[in-house]
Design a protein around this motif. Structure first.
Motif, mmCIF file in Angstrom:
data_model
loop_
_atom_site.group_PDB
_atom_site.id
_atom_site.type_symbol
_atom_site.label_atom_id
_atom_site.label_comp_id
_atom_site.label_asym_id
_atom_site.label_seq_id
_atom_site.Cartn_x
_atom_site.Cartn_y
_atom_site.Cartn_z
ATOM 1 N N PRO A 200 0.832 -1.213 0.000
ATOM 2 C CA PRO A 200 0.000 0.000 0.000
ATOM 3 C C PRO A 200 0.861 1.256 0.000
ATOM 4 O O PRO A 200 1.936 1.286 0.604
ATOM 5 N N VAL A 201 0.401 2.283 -0.693
ATOM 6 C CA VAL A 201 1.105 3.573 -0.675
ATOM 7 C C VAL A 201 1.124 4.116 0.747
ATOM 8 O O VAL A 201 2.146 4.600 1.237
ATOM 9 N N VAL A 202 -0.017 4.015 1.426
ATOM 10 C CA VAL A 202 -0.144 4.439 2.818
ATOM 11 C C VAL A 202 -0.554 3.218 3.638
ATOM 12 O O VAL A 202 -1.593 2.611 3.352
ATOM 13 N N TYR A 203 0.263 2.860 4.632
ATOM 14 C CA TYR A 203 -0.106 1.725 5.470
ATOM 15 C C TYR A 203 -1.075 2.185 6.552
ATOM 16 O O TYR A 203 -0.821 3.154 7.264
ATOM 17 N N VAL A 204 -2.177 1.470 6.680
ATOM 18 C CA VAL A 204 -3.139 1.703 7.751
ATOM 19 C C VAL A 204 -3.508 0.341 8.320
ATOM 20 O O VAL A 204 -4.079 -0.495 7.609
ATOM 21 N N GLY A 205 -3.160 0.090 9.581
ATOM 22 C CA GLY A 205 -3.493 -1.212 10.143
ATOM 23 C C GLY A 205 -2.824 -1.477 11.474
ATOM 24 O O GLY A 205 -2.153 -0.618 12.049
ATOM 25 N N SER A 206 -2.990 -2.688 11.938
ATOM 26 C CA SER A 206 -2.481 -3.090 13.241
ATOM 27 C C SER A 206 -0.972 -3.336 13.208
ATOM 28 O O SER A 206 -0.379 -3.541 12.145
ATOM 29 N N LEU A 207 -0.384 -3.348 14.400
ATOM 30 C CA LEU A 207 1.036 -3.684 14.516
ATOM 31 C C LEU A 207 1.279 -5.132 14.130
ATOM 32 O O LEU A 207 2.323 -5.462 13.570
ATOM 33 N N THR A 208 0.320 -6.001 14.421
ATOM 34 C CA THR A 208 0.467 -7.419 14.085
ATOM 35 C C THR A 208 0.597 -7.615 12.584
ATOM 36 O O THR A 208 1.502 -8.321 12.107
ATOM 37 N N ARG A 209 -0.280 -6.980 11.827
ATOM 38 C CA ARG A 209 -0.216 -7.115 10.363
ATOM 39 C C ARG A 209 1.023 -6.415 9.817
ATOM 40 O O ARG A 209 1.636 -6.880 8.841
ATOM 41 N N LEU A 210 1.414 -5.320 10.440
ATOM 42 C CA LEU A 210 2.621 -4.618 10.028
ATOM 43 C C LEU A 210 3.844 -5.523 10.170
ATOM 44 O O LEU A 210 4.686 -5.599 9.269
ATOM 45 N N LYS A 211 3.941 -6.236 11.291
ATOM 46 C CA LYS A 211 5.066 -7.151 11.509
ATOM 47 C C LYS A 211 5.101 -8.235 10.440
ATOM 48 O O LYS A 211 6.180 -8.635 9.978
ATOM 49 N N GLN A 212 3.929 -8.721 10.055
ATOM 50 C CA GLN A 212 3.872 -9.760 9.024
ATOM 51 C C GLN A 212 4.404 -9.243 7.698
ATOM 52 O O GLN A 212 5.167 -9.932 7.007
ATOM 53 N N LEU A 213 4.017 -8.024 7.339
ATOM 54 C CA LEU A 213 4.501 -7.432 6.089
ATOM 55 C C LEU A 213 5.995 -7.149 6.149
ATOM 56 O O LEU A 213 6.713 -7.331 5.159
ATOM 57 N N LEU A 214 6.483 -6.706 7.302
ATOM 58 C CA LEU A 214 7.908 -6.429 7.458
ATOM 59 C C LEU A 214 8.727 -7.702 7.237
ATOM 60 O O LEU A 214 9.742 -7.695 6.538
ATOM 61 N N GLN A 215 8.282 -8.815 7.840
ATOM 62 C CA GLN A 215 9.004 -10.074 7.694
ATOM 63 C C GLN A 215 9.035 -10.510 6.227
ATOM 64 O O GLN A 215 10.072 -10.955 5.723
ATOM 65 N N LEU A 216 7.923 -10.365 5.533
ATOM 66 C CA LEU A 216 7.860 -10.749 4.128
ATOM 67 C C LEU A 216 8.794 -9.883 3.276
ATOM 68 O O LEU A 216 9.475 -10.387 2.373
ATOM 69 N N MET A 217 8.840 -8.593 3.561
ATOM 70 C CA MET A 217 9.696 -7.702 2.776
ATOM 71 C C MET A 217 11.175 -7.936 3.066
ATOM 72 O O MET A 217 12.024 -7.771 2.185
ATOM 73 N N VAL A 218 11.505 -8.322 4.290
ATOM 74 C CA VAL A 218 12.888 -8.681 4.613
ATOM 75 C C VAL A 218 13.285 -9.927 3.823
ATOM 76 O O VAL A 218 14.372 -9.990 3.239
#
Length: 316
Positions: A200-218
């Motif tokens: 997403p251009v702008v992230y809007v959501g929970s810390l839990t989902r954010l962590k999941q996206l961070l791990q995938l991008m790493v």
């Protein structure tokens, strides 16, 4: 035919561009939240990393196209990102829609009240927070800061949070107005760029989902860098990324009064350009989703029809 180039390893510099769409962000990374002190710490780490690791690839050739196995890995990660993007509750869906509408409604005149000196795009965040609070949301600008430890460089970051109160409990939701820029890497393979643009251009959501996206991008960055025989730098690590949103932070609803400046400084004028770029990117994302939605609905009904036919034949 894929195009390859010969390069002399220089490491994966944080300010390097992966494609032409990153030019606005790369011109001034500090504008999006890094303080000069943090930039200095990161620059020292980059220099040390290049001296000790950056030459490991020597003068090998590198290609921007995927290897077969690398493409398969990144395709798997892309599916996961799509799943996490759409696995959201109704409150997040509603908040995302509100945030999109408010960002598109912000004008340049709304940015004139923030502060003197380097703005670091705070004007955009405070304007958005002001509109969110007028809309009834408990929103604030959060300034986080962390000390470097081990191989993780210190730094600071600024973002927005919204507290959702529900049945006596509360949940903290994160809003980051320049989400993709955190994952831009140098010499990315083609499929990595596609994954980056699927975020997403702008992230809007929970810390839990954010962590999941961070791990995938790493994982995606590691795969891309590996395909180009490039080392994985510490500022791409999960620990460094998580520190941006999980470190101690201070909430602020309005800028400090003594910093408010009615005049537009040269630094602040750059924020107008970033606002226009943000709105243009957001418009493009929303338009793309609008065009894809009928296709997804059509596919959904076709799948239902196929299942109905299959069950009908079995009944016969």
């Amino acid at each position: 035919m894929m195009e390859c180039s010969v390069w002399v390893a220089s490491g994966d510099h944080k300010n390097s561009n992966s494609n032409s769409n990153n030019n606005n962000n790369s011109n001034n990374n500090n504008l999006w939240g890094l303080s000069h002190e943090s930039e200095h710490d990161l620059a020292l780490m980059v220099s040390d990393f290049l001296e000790n690791n950056g030459g490991s690839a020597g003068g090998d050739s590198w290609c921007s196209s995927d290897s077969e196995s690398g493409f398969s890995d990144l395709l798997h990660l892309a599916d996961k990102i799509s799943y996490y993007k759409h696995s959201v509750g109704q409150y997040e869906i509603d908040l995302l829609s509100v945030v999109h509408s408010l960002i598109l409604s912000v004008s340049e005149t709304d940015l004139h009240f923030v502060k003197s000196g380097p703005c670091n795009a705070s004007c955009i965040r405070f304007s958005l927070v002001k509109l969110l609070r007028l809309s009834g949301y408990d929103a604030a600008v959060c300034a986080s800061r962390w000390q470097g430890s081990g191989k993780v460089p210190g730094g600071d970051h600024e973002y927005i949070d919204v507290i959702n109160y529900n049945n006596g409990s509360s949940e903290r939701l994160i809003i980051d107005i320049d989400f993709r820029s955190h994952f831009e890497i140098a010499r990315a393979v083609d499929s990595y760029d596609r994954i980056l643009n699927s975020l997403p251009v702008v992230y809007v959501g929970s810390l839990t989902r954010l962590k999941q996206l961070l791990q995938l991008m790493v994982d995606a960055a590691r795969s891309s860098l590996k395909q180009n025989s490039m080392p994985f730098p510490p500022w791409r690590s999960l620990a460094y990324l998580q520190a941006k949103w999980q470190s101690p932070y201070q909430r602020q609803f309005t800028p400090d009064e003594h910093d408010i400046n009615g005049n537009v400084s040269s630094d602040h004028k750059q924020c107008n350009g970033h606002l226009k770029g943000l709105q243009a990117s957001l418009q493009s994302e929303l338009e793309a989703e609008r065009l894809l939605k009928p296709i997804n609905i059509d596919c959904h009904w076709r799948l239902k029809l196929d299942r109905w036919r299959h069950s009908s034949f079995r009944a016969l």
